[in-house]
Write an enzyme that holds these catalytic residues in place. Structure first.
Site, PDB file in Angstrom:
ATOM      1  N   THR A  85      44.631  33.112  18.305  1.00 38.14           N
ATOM      2  CA  THR A  85      45.104  34.002  17.514  1.00 38.14           C
ATOM      3  C   THR A  85      46.643  34.128  17.786  1.00 38.14           C
ATOM      4  OG1 THR A  85      43.275  35.738  17.987  1.00 38.14           O
ATOM      5  CG2 THR A  85      45.536  36.686  17.453  1.00 38.14           C
ATOM      6  N   GLN A 119      36.175  27.043  16.262  1.00 40.85           N
ATOM      7  CA  GLN A 119      34.421  26.848  16.322  1.00 40.85           C
ATOM      8  C   GLN A 119      34.003  25.457  16.430  1.00 40.85           C
ATOM      9  OE1 GLN A 119      32.488  29.207  17.261  1.00 40.85           O
ATOM     10  NE2 GLN A 119      33.564  30.790  17.167  1.00 40.85           N
ATOM     11  N   CYS A 173      35.669  39.492  17.452  1.00 36.15           N
ATOM     12  CA  CYS A 173      37.116  39.900  17.649  1.00 36.15           C
ATOM     13  C   CYS A 173      37.488  41.141  16.662  1.00 36.15           C
ATOM     14  CB  CYS A 173      37.876  38.564  17.158  1.00 36.15           C
ATOM     15  SG  CYS A 173      37.671  37.160  18.149  1.00 36.15           S
TER      16      CYS A 173
END
Length: 346
Positions: free
Chosen positions: A70, A142, A289
């Site tokens: 993030t 990912q 998230c």
């Protein structure tokens, strides 16, 4: 006995990462100090940096450690005015114009790579994108550790990665950037991380990240994820055999080997998650998230599915530790609960 099938949300800490972190706890120095203790801490950071770069195929690039993907997204994207698709993770979508087209298979059309960001693999559907040459930024969070990939060959200028998606600790990630690329620091102070991210380095988390990345690379080379793909296929065949009308968004595209997204219109994903949790299975209804919020998947909406499907989808994500018995027991349990839902809805 509980079965954890939510590895795209976070992964259990690898033994290699735990061992590296325990050793790092005994390192006294600040990496910015010039004395022997400081140099020892700096050496630990640089060794982990080299491990992450090697696992990602990013030798010769700059690996800038952050508090996670993030923060890496904010560092890469703030003030750049880039374009992305609605299927991007919220951490990326917050910084870009989400106006790129997405088709029913979850594939994105990029018209101006130098002004765009594109995730390599979607966390909800597992759909893998083809990165165009000259892409500004790619979220590889990912894909890292699950797919054979090399940043140096991916054609993008910057990439985001996170430790806890491949067996490292939470709270540590990195922005990988082609050397020589201009990047303005968002956190300013002592000039750490090559002047791109100020603040004393989290050497314990960094050590765990490096060890996890090296171990993940070994698993990938050993074919561990090929075996996971076989389990994913077994799961989907079992689900399809018992419930032929189940919808599998993104199934026609190339996907992550561990990820299965499927939907039952009218049966809320939140309800499925709670029922399966009570039955001993940890799954999700999309990205983890969103501060615990469960809502209709904006990823599936962007792919053209209506709210009935988008709110009835769940995600099952496996790992090399998942067993065949785990997925078969999950399928049997889920199908039994789906039958009860269908009976009530009739």
């Amino acid at each position: 006995m509980r079965v954890y099938l939510d590895h795209n949300a976070t992964t259990p800490l690898r033994a290699e990462a735990r061992d590296a972190m325990l050793r790092a706890m005994d390192v006294v120095g600040n990496p910015s100090s010039v004395h022997a203790e400081g140099r020892a801490a700096k050496s630990l950071v640089e060794a982990a940096r080299a491990q992450v770069a090697a696992a990602l195929g990013a030798e010769g690039a700059d690996v800038i450690f952050t508090s996670g993907a993030t923060e890496a997204a904010a560092l890469a994207l703030a003030g750049r005015g880039l374009h992305g698709a609605e299927i991007e993770h919220e951490a990326v979508a917050a910084w870009v114009a989400t106006d790129l087209a997405v088709n029913r298979a979850g594939m994105v059309t990029v018209t101006d790579p130098g002004q765009s960001t594109l995730q390599l693999a979607n966390s909800e559907t597992g759909v893998i994108q083809t990165l165009p040459e000259g892409l500004a930024v790619s979220d590889m969070t990912q894909a890292f550790g699950k797919l054979p990939l090399a940043f140096n060959w991916a054609g993008c200028t910057m990439a985001l990665v996170s430790a806890h998606k491949l067996g490292g600790p939470k709270g540590i990630g990195a922005l990988v950037i082609r050397r020589g690329t201009d990047l303005a620091a968002q956190l300013r102070g002592g000039g750490q991380e090559m002047g791109r991210r100020a603040g004393t380095e989290n050497i314990i988390g960094i050590a765990g990240f490096g060890a996890a990345a090296a171990a993940a690379a070994r698993d990938l080379a050993d074919g561990a994820w090929d075996r996971v793909a076989e389990l994913r296929n077994i799961l989907e065949k079992a689900i399809e055999a018992g419930a032929p009308d189940t919808i599998f968004p993104g199934r026609e595209a190339q996907r992550l080997p561990n990820t299965s997204c499927f939907a039952t219109p009218g049966w809320k994903g939140e309800t499925q998650v709670m029922q399966m949790d009570l039955a001993g299975f940890a799954i999700s209804a999309g990205s983890a998230c969103s501060s615990g919020k469960v809502r209709a998947s904006r990823v599936l909406r962007a792919m053209g599915y209506d709210d009935d499907v988008a709110s009835g989808a769940i995600r099952v994500s496996l790992s090399p530790s998942t067993r065949k018995d785990d997925v078969l027991r999950f399928a049997e349990t889920w199908l039994a609960k789906r039958s009860k839902f269908a009976a009530r809805a009739a």
